[in-house]
Motif scaffolding. Structure first.
Motif, PDB file in Angstrom:
ATOM      1  N   GLY A  34      18.439   7.448  64.783  1.00  0.00           N
ATOM      2  CA  GLY A  34      17.677   8.414  65.306  1.00  0.00           C
ATOM      3  C   GLY A  34      17.678   8.969  66.506  1.00  0.00           C
ATOM      4  O   GLY A  34      17.906  10.345  67.006  1.00  0.00           O
ATOM      5  N   LEU A  35      17.914   8.186  67.521  1.00  0.00           N
ATOM      6  CA  LEU A  35      18.120   8.494  68.930  1.00  0.00           C
ATOM      7  C   LEU A  35      19.603   9.115  69.067  1.00  0.00           C
ATOM      8  O   LEU A  35      19.671  10.221  69.757  1.00  0.00           O
ATOM      9  CB  LEU A  35      18.160   7.199  69.857  1.00  0.00           C
ATOM     10  CG  LEU A  35      18.555   7.417  71.257  1.00  0.00           C
ATOM     11  CD1 LEU A  35      17.551   8.504  71.946  1.00  0.00           C
ATOM     12  CD2 LEU A  35      18.258   6.074  71.831  1.00  0.00           C
ATOM     13  N   ALA A  36      20.547   8.774  68.342  1.00  0.00           N
ATOM     14  CA  ALA A  36      21.893   9.270  68.280  1.00  0.00           C
ATOM     15  C   ALA A  36      22.080  10.656  67.855  1.00  0.00           C
ATOM     16  O   ALA A  36      22.368  11.605  68.374  1.00  0.00           O
ATOM     17  CB  ALA A  36      22.920   8.383  67.587  1.00  0.00           C
ATOM     18  N   ALA A  37      21.328  10.882  66.876  1.00  0.00           N
ATOM     19  CA  ALA A  37      21.116  12.312  66.216  1.00  0.00           C
ATOM     20  C   ALA A  37      20.262  13.077  67.183  1.00  0.00           C
ATOM     21  O   ALA A  37      20.623  14.404  67.195  1.00  0.00           O
ATOM     22  CB  ALA A  37      20.443  11.966  64.622  1.00  0.00           C
ATOM     23  N   MET A  77      30.690  14.513  73.853  1.00  0.00           N
ATOM     24  CA  MET A  77      29.428  13.593  73.412  1.00  0.00           C
ATOM     25  C   MET A  77      28.848  12.974  74.805  1.00  0.00           C
ATOM     26  O   MET A  77      29.767  12.382  75.494  1.00  0.00           O
ATOM     27  CB  MET A  77      29.395  13.030  72.175  1.00  0.00           C
ATOM     28  CG  MET A  77      28.198  12.945  71.285  1.00  0.00           C
ATOM     29  SD  MET A  77      27.564  14.486  70.865  1.00  0.00           S
ATOM     30  CE  MET A  77      28.692  15.026  69.663  1.00  0.00           C
ATOM     31  N   SER A  78      27.471  12.614  74.669  1.00  0.00           N
ATOM     32  CA  SER A  78      26.828  11.767  76.055  1.00  0.00           C
ATOM     33  C   SER A  78      27.120  10.349  75.795  1.00  0.00           C
ATOM     34  O   SER A  78      27.262   9.962  74.707  1.00  0.00           O
ATOM     35  CB  SER A  78      25.588  12.286  76.041  1.00  0.00           C
ATOM     36  OG  SER A  78      24.647  11.542  75.151  1.00  0.00           O
ATOM     37  N   THR A  79      27.006   9.715  76.962  1.00  0.00           N
ATOM     38  CA  THR A  79      27.243   8.313  76.979  1.00  0.00           C
ATOM     39  C   THR A  79      25.932   7.592  76.107  1.00  0.00           C
ATOM     40  O   THR A  79      26.118   6.762  75.399  1.00  0.00           O
ATOM     41  CB  THR A  79      27.119   7.735  78.321  1.00  0.00           C
ATOM     42  OG1 THR A  79      27.919   8.421  79.051  1.00  0.00           O
ATOM     43  CG2 THR A  79      27.151   6.174  78.401  1.00  0.00           C
ATOM     44  N   LEU A  80      24.840   8.203  76.210  1.00  0.00           N
ATOM     45  CA  LEU A  80      23.846   7.817  75.519  1.00  0.00           C
ATOM     46  C   LEU A  80      23.810   7.885  73.861  1.00  0.00           C
ATOM     47  O   LEU A  80      23.524   6.921  73.182  1.00  0.00           O
ATOM     48  CB  LEU A  80      22.580   8.330  75.840  1.00  0.00           C
ATOM     49  CG  LEU A  80      21.035   7.989  75.217  1.00  0.00           C
ATOM     50  CD1 LEU A  80      20.736   6.612  75.410  1.00  0.00           C
ATOM     51  CD2 LEU A  80      20.000   8.943  75.434  1.00  0.00           C
ATOM     52  N   TYR A  81      24.547   8.783  73.608  1.00  0.00           N
ATOM     53  CA  TYR A  81      24.898   8.965  72.196  1.00  0.00           C
ATOM     54  C   TYR A  81      25.732   7.914  71.706  1.00  0.00           C
ATOM     55  O   TYR A  81      25.502   7.163  70.612  1.00  0.00           O
ATOM     56  CB  TYR A  81      25.728  10.525  71.606  1.00  0.00           C
ATOM     57  CG  TYR A  81      26.153  10.616  70.525  1.00  0.00           C
ATOM     58  CD1 TYR A  81      25.300  10.936  69.322  1.00  0.00           C
ATOM     59  CD2 TYR A  81      27.581  10.218  70.207  1.00  0.00           C
ATOM     60  CE1 TYR A  81      26.097  11.124  68.129  1.00  0.00           C
ATOM     61  CE2 TYR A  81      28.031  10.323  68.995  1.00  0.00           C
ATOM     62  CZ  TYR A  81      27.342  10.952  68.003  1.00  0.00           C
ATOM     63  OH  TYR A  81      28.038  10.911  66.634  1.00  0.00           O
ATOM     64  N   ASP A  82      27.001   7.841  72.399  1.00  0.00           N
ATOM     65  CA  ASP A  82      27.990   6.640  71.962  1.00  0.00           C
ATOM     66  C   ASP A  82      27.127   5.443  71.833  1.00  0.00           C
ATOM     67  O   ASP A  82      27.357   4.698  71.365  1.00  0.00           O
ATOM     68  CB  ASP A  82      29.011   6.668  73.102  1.00  0.00           C
ATOM     69  CG  ASP A  82      29.810   7.774  73.009  1.00  0.00           C
ATOM     70  OD1 ASP A  82      30.124   8.337  71.826  1.00  0.00           O
ATOM     71  OD2 ASP A  82      30.687   8.329  73.935  1.00  0.00           O
ATOM     72  N   ALA A  86      35.350   1.967  78.297  1.00  0.00           N
ATOM     73  CA  ALA A  86      35.004   2.910  79.193  1.00  0.00           C
ATOM     74  C   ALA A  86      33.579   3.584  78.886  1.00  0.00           C
ATOM     75  O   ALA A  86      32.819   3.831  79.852  1.00  0.00           O
ATOM     76  CB  ALA A  86      36.154   4.319  79.101  1.00  0.00           C
ATOM     77  N   VAL A  87      33.405   3.531  77.610  1.00  0.00           N
ATOM     78  CA  VAL A  87      31.947   4.033  77.148  1.00  0.00           C
ATOM     79  C   VAL A  87      30.734   3.121  77.581  1.00  0.00           C
ATOM     80  O   VAL A  87      29.826   3.484  78.252  1.00  0.00           O
ATOM     81  CB  VAL A  87      31.679   4.113  75.688  1.00  0.00           C
ATOM     82  CG1 VAL A  87      30.562   4.143  75.323  1.00  0.00           C
ATOM     83  CG2 VAL A  87      32.723   5.185  75.092  1.00  0.00           C
ATOM     84  N   ASP A  88      31.273   1.806  77.592  1.00  0.00           N
ATOM     85  CA  ASP A  88      30.244   0.900  77.927  1.00  0.00           C
ATOM     86  C   ASP A  88      30.080   0.796  79.550  1.00  0.00           C
ATOM     87  O   ASP A  88      28.873   0.515  80.168  1.00  0.00           O
ATOM     88  CB  ASP A  88      30.655  -0.641  77.631  1.00  0.00           C
ATOM     89  CG  ASP A  88      31.014  -0.945  76.281  1.00  0.00           C
ATOM     90  OD1 ASP A  88      29.857  -0.594  75.405  1.00  0.00           O
ATOM     91  OD2 ASP A  88      31.695  -1.427  75.505  1.00  0.00           O
ATOM     92  N   GLU A  89      31.215   0.940  80.422  1.00  0.00           N
ATOM     93  CA  GLU A  89      31.100   1.077  81.892  1.00  0.00           C
ATOM     94  C   GLU A  89      30.504   2.187  82.327  1.00  0.00           C
ATOM     95  O   GLU A  89      29.456   1.908  83.216  1.00  0.00           O
ATOM     96  CB  GLU A  89      32.696   1.138  82.125  1.00  0.00           C
ATOM     97  CG  GLU A  89      33.261  -0.248  82.531  1.00  0.00           C
ATOM     98  CD  GLU A  89      34.649  -0.265  82.515  1.00  0.00           C
ATOM     99  OE1 GLU A  89      35.222   0.956  82.672  1.00  0.00           O
ATOM    100  OE2 GLU A  89      35.107  -1.302  82.294  1.00  0.00           O
ATOM    101  N   ALA A  90      30.399   3.318  81.425  1.00  0.00           N
ATOM    102  CA  ALA A  90      29.722   4.511  81.822  1.00  0.00           C
ATOM    103  C   ALA A  90      28.121   4.156  81.436  1.00  0.00           C
ATOM    104  O   ALA A  90      27.202   4.563  82.308  1.00  0.00           O
ATOM    105  CB  ALA A  90      30.119   5.648  81.076  1.00  0.00           C
ATOM    106  N   ALA A  91      27.946   3.617  80.221  1.00  0.00           N
ATOM    107  CA  ALA A  91      26.617   3.267  80.205  1.00  0.00           C
ATOM    108  C   ALA A  91      25.909   2.307  81.259  1.00  0.00           C
ATOM    109  O   ALA A  91      24.762   2.562  81.651  1.00  0.00           O
ATOM    110  CB  ALA A  91      26.396   2.495  78.661  1.00  0.00           C
ATOM    111  N   THR A  92      26.655   1.334  81.774  1.00  0.00           N
ATOM    112  CA  THR A  92      26.212   0.424  82.671  1.00  0.00           C
ATOM    113  C   THR A  92      26.068   1.272  83.870  1.00  0.00           C
ATOM    114  O   THR A  92      25.116   1.146  84.674  1.00  0.00           O
ATOM    115  CB  THR A  92      27.375  -0.669  82.803  1.00  0.00           C
ATOM    116  OG1 THR A  92      27.659  -1.435  81.811  1.00  0.00           O
ATOM    117  CG2 THR A  92      26.834  -1.624  84.137  1.00  0.00           C
TER     118      THR A  92
END
Lengths: 94, 250
Positions: free
Chosen positions: B54-57, B1-6, B175-181
């Motif tokens: 809604g964005l996650a979905a 799943m994408s970083t944005l989803y997480d 790791a998810v937060d780091e990817a989002a950053t």
């Protein structure tokens, strides 16, 4: 000291150009919280542009028993109403 | 799943669970004015949840809705911060939890207004106005009760000591937060800490409360590794209707 928060009267101005209108009252510990509470109680549906709060104890009111002297003298003075003028039709509703 | 989803899931789950917690006060708050104010806050948070989930979905792209994510996942799928799932306790503890979250929430949303992802900055633009008010209100109440009677002061100090160990998680990136950053979606969580500490120190000083020395932080909620035992109980209430009557709608 009373444990009850004082009562505040709330006035809300709905739109620019209108006057503040009394909408009700609520309890709050101080003026700042009264404004916050008024925001939550009286402006949730986009009613307000501006809020005034005043502690109810600070409002002086006329007494119902003074009704006669206060209001009756004006009842017999119809000339105080501007109803004796012919308004040109062009003016429209006033 | 994408970083944005997480990322959207983490934001939405925190606002959902806190919104549900705050809604538990509806009809029970100590005075009518606070009852309405708390219900308003809960509704704001649930409204923001609709946007985040809604964005996650949408990002998940399997035709699910925000409702599906809210009502048809189990505890181990939730990504809310632990702070948001803790029990309400008394009114003071609820407002202390609210303040500790609101202060973080405001800084986070202000940073997200500059997100490289337009759908994220749009949500932040809308939510930041609501949250600016939330923090103003919770801050005033924390100060009022902290600097109040001996009884209210003691309860607020107890609340602060109970809740503070759950603050650290909000600033601990994985790791998810780091990817989002890295992708420019979200700020570095740790970078928000200095402004948070300054604001909280200021509030607690005014409230005559003492911040705990320890920086120990429970974590595991945002990563989904380990929630507290309280989350499951929230879900049994929150999800009951959809579980008992699958697909029921108005």
């Amino acid at each position: 000291m009373s444990k009850e928060w004082p009562l505040w009267e709330i006035f809300v101005r709905g739109q620019h150009g209108l006057s503040h209108r009394h909408v009700g009252s609520l309890h709050a510990p101080d003026a700042e919280m009264a404004i916050k509470n008024a925001r939550d109680v009286y402006t949730r549906r986009n009613e307000g542009q501006s809020i005034w709060v005043v502690e109810a104890a600070h409002i002086s009111a006329s007494s119902p028993s003074d009704k006669g002297p206060l209001y009756e003298p004006s009842e017999s003075k119809v000339y105080r109403h501007p109803t004796f003028f012919d308004i040109p039709e062009d003016v429209g509703a006033m | 799943m994408s970083t944005l989803y997480d990322f959207a899931l983490r934001m939405g789950d925190s606002t959902l669970i806190l919104g549900h917690r705050v809604s538990e006060w509806c009809g029970h708050a100590p005075v009518l004015e606070e009852d309405i104010a708390l219900a308003n806050t809960a509704l704001d948070l649930i409204g923001q949840t609709q946007l985040w989930l809604g964005l996650a979905a949408e990002e998940e792209g399997t035709g699910k809705t925000a409702d599906d994510l809210a009502f048809l996942r189990d505890a181990w799928d939730f990504r809310n911060a632990l702070l948001t799932e803790l029990p309400n306790g008394d009114f003071g503890r609820t407002l202390m939890r609210q303040y500790l979250f609101d202060q973080w929430h405001l800084l986070m949303l202000q940073a997200l207004q500059g997100s490289s992802e337009k759908r994220v900055s749009d949500i932040a633009d809308k939510a930041v106005k609501e949250v600016s008010y939330h923090v103003e209100r919770s801050r005033d109440t924390v100060i009022g009760l902290g600097d109040g009677t001996p009884e209210s002061h003691k309860r607020m100090q107890d609340a602060l000591e109970y809740l503070y160990p759950y603050v650290g998680e909000l600033f601990t990136p994985d790791a998810v937060d780091e990817a989002a950053t890295h992708e420019g979606i979200a700020p570095d969580l740790a970078s928000l800490r200095a402004a948070y500490d300054a604001a909280v120190a200021d509030t607690m000083a005014e409230a005559t409360l003492t911040l705990p020395d320890s920086r120990f932080g429970h974590k595991g909620g945002r990563t989904g590794k380990m929630h507290t035992e309280h989350l499951g109980h929230i879900l049994t209430q929150m999800q009951w209707l959809q579980r008992a009557y699958p697909g029921a709608s108005w």
